[in-house]
Scaffold this active site. Sequence first.
Site, PDB file in Angstrom:
ATOM      1  N   CYS A 181      -3.461   3.579   9.306  1.00  0.00           N
ATOM      2  CA  CYS A 181      -3.931   3.999   7.975  1.00  0.00           C
ATOM      3  C   CYS A 181      -5.439   4.189   7.920  1.00  0.00           C
ATOM      4  O   CYS A 181      -5.940   4.879   7.030  1.00  0.00           O
ATOM      5  CB  CYS A 181      -3.469   3.002   6.915  1.00  0.00           C
ATOM      6  SG  CYS A 181      -4.159   1.347   7.105  1.00  0.00           S
ATOM      7  N   HIS A 190       0.869  -1.194   0.000  1.00  0.00           N
ATOM      8  CA  HIS A 190       0.000   0.000   0.000  1.00  0.00           C
ATOM      9  C   HIS A 190       0.904   1.241   0.000  1.00  0.00           C
ATOM     10  O   HIS A 190       0.942   1.996   0.980  1.00  0.00           O
ATOM     11  CB  HIS A 190      -0.915  -0.038   1.226  1.00  0.00           C
ATOM     12  CG  HIS A 190      -2.048   0.936   1.168  1.00  0.00           C
ATOM     13  ND1 HIS A 190      -2.374   1.673   0.039  1.00  0.00           N
ATOM     14  CD2 HIS A 190      -2.958   1.309   2.122  1.00  0.00           C
ATOM     15  CE1 HIS A 190      -3.408   2.438   0.303  1.00  0.00           C
ATOM     16  NE2 HIS A 190      -3.776   2.253   1.549  1.00  0.00           N
TER      17      HIS A 190
END
Length: 301
Positions: free
Chosen positions: A259, A131
């Site tokens: 996140c 990511h």
Amino acid sequence: MPVRHFLTLLDLTAAELDGLIARAIELKGRLRQGRDGGLMRNRTLGMVFEKSSTRTRVSFEAGMAQLGGHALFLSPRDTQLGRGEPIEDTARVLSRMVDLVMIRTFEHEKLERFAAFSTVPVINGLTDRFHPCQLLADMQTYVEHRGAIRGATVAWIGDGNNMCHSYINAARQFDFRLRIACPEGYDPEPDIVAAAGDRVEILRDPLAAAEGAQLVVTDVWASMGQEEEQRLRAEAFAPYQVNTRVMAAADPEALFMHCLPAHRGEEVSAEVLEGPQSVVWDEAENRLHAQKALMEFLLLQ
Ligand code: CP
Ligand code: NVA
């Protein structure tokens, strides 16, 4: 010049990443002053989402709008991708119509196949393995709060997942020490760890990993696609919650990042998530600024 993609943090040099973070901070200031300009006028971003998203979708779409461009949301449910059109064909068709593509999918190899057939830059909006966009925002957030991260100690507490893999790559590119605390059986992939050399260490004790760290990070225990493992994982990860005990082991000035989306009472206590060391809302906002800098880098460099 060959087209540049952003599939992992290793696709840019360390100097390019530093420049991109500086530019993200600059773009954030320009937005606040209402001086965003039309850098992406007449440019279109295609966004393929095979998994859910709030931050990634909204930050790319709003970012493109702020820069004078346009973003298209494409899901398998209502495109031919969902009816089995090969990814290689989709890549060739989309890249004849749009200027840039972002993909969120399951297998990282699928993203790589798309990129191999794309004639426009491709951005990884999350795969099962990495990511990287989130790391741009995380690094920007650290720099804004504490200055350069070079030489710092970062503690990753939890699953050896896509975010953990991207933190390992970040340790290489931004030159920090990473201590990972995860239960046995949930380690990050050994090839990704090995490539980082002695910058990365795997421990089983979350308190030992957090000791003296300047940044403590965690993520969900069951990622998208692992929903059926939720119960099993909740058991394995129970001793790995980031709570006030873990934060007390870290540097008194340590920041906490996640996140998002977060599960209060699982990987992080509500007290830490909402506490004074948490910078998760800045971190989420910085997805917008960092990705604007990324799109500018890939399209206009
Ligand atoms: N952090 C993150 O990527 O969030 P979304 O899943 O909402 O995009
Ligand atoms: N590891 C999480 C991150 C979500 C942004 C997942 O893949 O679901």
